[in-house]
Design a protein around this motif. Structure first.
Motif, PDB file in Angstrom:
ATOM      1  N   LYS A 204       0.824  -1.215   0.000  1.00  0.00           N
ATOM      2  CA  LYS A 204       0.000   0.000   0.000  1.00  0.00           C
ATOM      3  C   LYS A 204       0.851   1.255   0.000  1.00  0.00           C
ATOM      4  N   GLY A 205       1.948   1.241   0.743  1.00  0.00           N
ATOM      5  CA  GLY A 205       2.838   2.387   0.795  1.00  0.00           C
ATOM      6  C   GLY A 205       2.352   3.493   1.713  1.00  0.00           C
ATOM      7  N   ILE A 206       3.214   4.477   1.922  1.00  0.00           N
ATOM      8  CA  ILE A 206       2.911   5.617   2.789  1.00  0.00           C
ATOM      9  C   ILE A 206       2.178   6.682   1.979  1.00  0.00           C
ATOM     10  N   LYS A 207       0.984   7.040   2.421  1.00  0.00           N
ATOM     11  CA  LYS A 207       0.195   8.040   1.695  1.00  0.00           C
ATOM     12  C   LYS A 207       0.738   9.450   1.902  1.00  0.00           C
ATOM     13  N   PHE A 208       1.172   9.738   3.139  1.00  0.00           N
ATOM     14  CA  PHE A 208       1.563  11.121   3.431  1.00  0.00           C
ATOM     15  C   PHE A 208       2.621  11.150   4.519  1.00  0.00           C
TER      16      PHE A 208
ATOM     17  N   SER B  13       3.559   5.779  -1.475  1.00  0.00           N
ATOM     18  CA  SER B  13       2.672   5.119  -2.425  1.00  0.00           C
ATOM     19  C   SER B  13       2.672   5.891  -3.740  1.00  0.00           C
ATOM     20  N   TYR B  14       2.201   5.260  -4.799  1.00  0.00           N
ATOM     21  CA  TYR B  14       2.038   5.965  -6.068  1.00  0.00           C
ATOM     22  C   TYR B  14       1.012   7.074  -5.866  1.00  0.00           C
ATOM     23  N   GLY B  15       1.413   8.305  -6.139  1.00  0.00           N
ATOM     24  CA  GLY B  15       0.530   9.439  -5.902  1.00  0.00           C
ATOM     25  C   GLY B  15       0.592   9.980  -4.488  1.00  0.00           C
ATOM     26  N   GLY B  16       1.459   9.408  -3.662  1.00  0.00           N
ATOM     27  CA  GLY B  16       1.601   9.895  -2.293  1.00  0.00           C
ATOM     28  C   GLY B  16       2.317  11.237  -2.246  1.00  0.00           C
ATOM     29  N   SER B  17       2.433  11.800  -1.046  1.00  0.00           N
ATOM     30  CA  SER B  17       3.057  13.117  -0.932  1.00  0.00           C
ATOM     31  C   SER B  17       3.665  13.322   0.443  1.00  0.00           C
ATOM     32  N   ALA B  18       4.468  14.373   0.545  1.00  0.00           N
ATOM     33  CA  ALA B  18       5.059  14.781   1.822  1.00  0.00           C
ATOM     34  C   ALA B  18       5.029  16.296   1.909  1.00  0.00           C
ATOM     35  N   ALA B  19       4.826  16.805   3.111  1.00  0.00           N
ATOM     36  CA  ALA B  19       4.881  18.245   3.357  1.00  0.00           C
ATOM     37  C   ALA B  19       6.093  18.531   4.234  1.00  0.00           C
ATOM     38  N   ILE B  20       7.031  19.302   3.720  1.00  0.00           N
ATOM     39  CA  ILE B  20       8.218  19.685   4.483  1.00  0.00           C
ATOM     40  C   ILE B  20       7.935  21.064   5.083  1.00  0.00           C
ATOM     41  N   TYR B  21       7.788  21.099   6.408  1.00  0.00           N
ATOM     42  CA  TYR B  21       7.349  22.332   7.053  1.00  0.00           C
ATOM     43  C   TYR B  21       8.350  22.877   8.049  1.00  0.00           C
TER      44      TYR B  21
ATOM     45  N   PHE C 265      15.139  18.860  -4.136  1.00  0.00           N
ATOM     46  CA  PHE C 265      14.068  17.945  -4.542  1.00  0.00           C
ATOM     47  C   PHE C 265      14.558  16.943  -5.594  1.00  0.00           C
ATOM     48  N   PRO C 266      14.332  15.650  -5.362  1.00  0.00           N
ATOM     49  CA  PRO C 266      14.743  14.601  -6.308  1.00  0.00           C
ATOM     50  C   PRO C 266      13.706  14.447  -7.431  1.00  0.00           C
ATOM     51  N   ILE C 267      13.842  15.222  -8.475  1.00  0.00           N
ATOM     52  CA  ILE C 267      12.820  15.316  -9.512  1.00  0.00           C
ATOM     53  C   ILE C 267      12.482  13.957 -10.127  1.00  0.00           C
ATOM     54  N   LEU C 268      13.507  13.170 -10.483  1.00  0.00           N
ATOM     55  CA  LEU C 268      13.235  11.900 -11.164  1.00  0.00           C
ATOM     56  C   LEU C 268      12.454  10.938 -10.281  1.00  0.00           C
ATOM     57  N   ASP C 269      12.797  10.874  -8.993  1.00  0.00           N
ATOM     58  CA  ASP C 269      12.067   9.994  -8.079  1.00  0.00           C
ATOM     59  C   ASP C 269      10.614  10.428  -7.935  1.00  0.00           C
TER      60      ASP C 269
ATOM     61  N   THR D 279       4.714  11.285  -7.212  1.00  0.00           N
ATOM     62  CA  THR D 279       4.643  11.796  -5.847  1.00  0.00           C
ATOM     63  C   THR D 279       4.941  13.290  -5.816  1.00  0.00           C
ATOM     64  N   THR D 280       4.597  13.909  -4.688  1.00  0.00           N
ATOM     65  CA  THR D 280       4.735  15.363  -4.556  1.00  0.00           C
ATOM     66  C   THR D 280       5.409  15.706  -3.230  1.00  0.00           C
TER      67      THR D 280
END
Length: 328
Positions: free
Chosen positions: A211-215, A234-242, A252-256, A262-263
């Motif tokens: 399933k992977g990590i959503k956020f 996960s595919y389509g998952g994301s992270a917020a760096i705050y 930011f690792p663009i290719l990954d 992911t975002t």
């Protein structure tokens, strides 16, 4: 009145007590006598010149405070003299709340929730709103999703844990050493990774499976995401760096990001509360949660006003397990 100000960039050593005249509020401003104020990592970034809001010297500091209304501007409609209020954090070059009196625009003021002390009332808006907009506006987190919260013992991390668990997400916390592992479990984390003893990426992959990590709610910054969680998203998952606990800005690792759709969000709560519609939405959610669940922020340590600089030095020690508050 006596206030905390700084006249040059630096660490807590540049903070000083200055005496200035009290000015009466104008238009939609609310003037209040401060009973307590809270410290935030954003304050450290601000005095170091690393916050996106740049100081204009001499600069006041701070955005979370609780107190008693003394006077209001002619356009204020919701508050009056004698009201006990608390402020919602926002950053400008004009306002600051760390001092004996403070002035804040009306939209960033609310009544103190029932049953909250001054110390608790100055400690919840940054904690819960930072988590709210990240989890639900950026991460689109829902029941059953895996959420990773590095440095979970921090106040924003604690807020994110509470809000994620409230909607039924599976929360994975982390801490550098085992000292805070049991504390994070007591907060409600489903899993806790000790990053100095375990391989974070391996553990995230093992826990979340296919399933992977959503956020990911990331206060560390630098390049830790490359080693710790990028390949577990996960595919389509994301992270917020705050935050910037790692000390350097990330690349930011663009290719990954492209490979897994992911975002990585460069995130600040302040970019949401400046929108009145989103501000009101966040207020309603948090106050409703407090009313329904009776949740309260954890206050770690309370300092006297004269020891404000000591409170900042304590924050830099990273020993705290909750909010650092100064009372007047």
């Amino acid at each position: 009145m006596k206030i905390i100000r700084f006249h040059k960039i630096g660490g807590p050593e540049v903070l000083q007590f200055d005496r200035v005249d009290i000015t009466m509020p104008k238009d939609t401003e609310v003037l209040f006598k401060v009973k307590a104020f809270a410290l935030n990592q954003a304050d450290i970034l601000f005095i170091n010149g690393m916050h996106y809001t740049q100081p204009k010297f001499p600069s006041r500091i701070g955005s979370e405070a609780t107190g008693e209304v003394i006077s209001v501007g002619e356009k204020v409609t919701k508050f009056k003299k004698g009201d006990i209020i608390t402020t919602i954090p926002f950053f400008t070059n004009t306002y600051g709340v760390q001092g004996e009196y403070a002035t804040v625009p009306e939209q960033y003021v609310t009544k103190v929730p029932k049953g909250y002390s001054f110390e608790e009332a100055t400690s919840f808006w940054m904690q819960y709103l930072t988590a709210y907009y990240a989890l639900f506006h950026l991460g689109k987190v829902k029941q059953g999703d895996y959420v990773f919260i590095p440095a979970t013992s921090g106040t924003a991390g604690q807020g994110a844990l509470k809000l994620a668990k409230e909607i039924g997400a599976v929360v994975i916390g982390s801490t550098r050493t085992s000292d805070k592992k049991e504390f994070i479990k007591e907060l409600g984390a489903d899993y806790v990774i000790v990053t100095n003893e375990e391989n974070t990426l391996d553990q995230l992959t093992k826990i979340s499976g296919s399933k992977g990590i959503k956020f990911v709610f990331d206060p560390v910054g630098n390049t830790s995401f490359n080693q710790q969680y990028m390949n577990a998203l996960s595919y389509g998952g994301s992270a917020a760096i705050y935050g910037l606990l790692g000390g350097t800005f990330p690349e930011f690792p663009i290719l990954d990001l492209v490979r897994k759709n992911t975002t990585l969000h460069a995130y600040s709560m302040f970019n949401f509360v400046c929108n009145n519609e989103l501000l009101e939405e966040g207020k309603k959610y948090v106050l409703n949660l407090i009313e329904r669940k009776g949740i309260k922020p954890r206050v770690d340590k309370v300092f006297d006003f004269k020891d404000t600089i000591g409170a900042y030095k304590y924050m830099l020690s990273n020993k705290q397990k909750g909010k650092i508050v100064v009372t007047i």
